[in-house]
Design a protein around this motif. Structure first.
Motif, PDB file in Angstrom:
ATOM      1  N   TYR A 171      14.003   8.368 -37.508  1.00 40.75           N
ATOM      2  CA  TYR A 171      14.135   6.668 -37.437  1.00 40.75           C
ATOM      3  C   TYR A 171      15.650   6.378 -37.348  1.00 40.75           C
ATOM      4  CZ  TYR A 171       9.353   6.596 -38.028  1.00 40.75           C
ATOM      5  OH  TYR A 171       8.053   6.907 -38.468  1.00 40.75           O
ATOM      6  N   GLU A 173      17.777   4.437 -36.252  1.00 36.93           N
ATOM      7  CA  GLU A 173      18.864   3.498 -36.278  1.00 36.93           C
ATOM      8  C   GLU A 173      17.242   1.996 -37.572  1.00 36.93           C
ATOM      9  OE1 GLU A 173      21.304   1.864 -35.894  1.00 36.93           O
ATOM     10  OE2 GLU A 173      21.507   4.268 -34.779  1.00 36.93           O
ATOM     11  N   LYS A 174      16.188   2.295 -37.039  1.00 39.40           N
ATOM     12  CA  LYS A 174      15.394   1.664 -38.017  1.00 39.40           C
ATOM     13  C   LYS A 174      14.134   1.993 -37.029  1.00 39.40           C
ATOM     14  CE  LYS A 174      14.923  -2.465 -34.403  1.00 39.40           C
ATOM     15  NZ  LYS A 174      15.102  -3.401 -33.481  1.00 39.40           N
TER      16      LYS A 174
END
Length: 197
Positions: A171, A173-174
């Protein structure tokens, strides 16, 4: 205020209460059936986890396959008197065996607490916290043995950092549900292999 304890100190305390008994001569066939059923139950719960938290949906065919395999394992399981020449559980590292089985049984107790909370609407947080502690006791034994087997390279700090590195690769970025499903397992394995180097 409660004093914080580091994991090495916790491990020392956990080892003080560790059983050093060698595994008994339990039936290998029955034991392998139990391992198979535990694995299948985990696979079934994983389907629901991916539906609930990743939006994947339940793969009905996979669910049916797992349930059929479980039923076949149960129906084909040998009884205690059906195995006169069963060799018993082989010589496996008893600490790893104890820790891994213990973690699964503690997870089962957490699942039981969750089920009771769903049924009654009341969560026994004291019981759940106790199960977390018991789970960490098994983590301490497992990591202590892995540290010995790896010549000291596998430590709690390295395990936790490696896990964060793997998640950062998965992930960037998020969290995204699609990334939880479409993972680059080869890239993740390369990151994970660093823990023992």
């Amino acid at each position: 205020m409660t004093k914080l304890i580091d994991f090495d100190a916790y491990t020392d305390g956990a080892k003080r209460t560790e059983s050093h008994r060698e595994p008994s001569t339990a039936s290998l066939t029955n034991f392998m059936d139990a391992l198979m059923l535990a694995n299948l139950a985990a696979e079934l719960l994983d389907l629901y986890k991916k539906d609930l938290f990743y939006g994947r949906g339940i793969d009905a065919a996979k669910r049916e396959e797992i349930l059929t395999h479980m039923a076949n394992t149960i129906n084909g399981a040998a009884g205690p008197n059906d195995l006169p020449t069963d060799p018993g559980v082989p010589n496996v590292n008893p600490r790893l065996l104890h820790a891994v089985i213990g973690k699964f049984t503690e997870a089962g107790e957490m699942i039981q607490a969750l089920g009771e909370a769903i049924e009654t609407g009341n969560l026994d947080i004291v019981n759940l916290a106790e199960e977390v502690g018991d789970d960490k006791w098994y983590d301490a034994l497992l990591l202590d043995e892995l540290k010995k087997l790896s010549g000291g390279s596998i430590t709690i700090d390295r395990v936790l950092q490696t896990n964060l590195d793997k998640l950062a690769a998965r992930y960037p970025e998020k969290f995204e549900g699609r990334l939880a499903i479409t993972r680059d397992l080869d890239a993740e394995r390369a990151i994970l292999e660093r823990v023992a180097s």
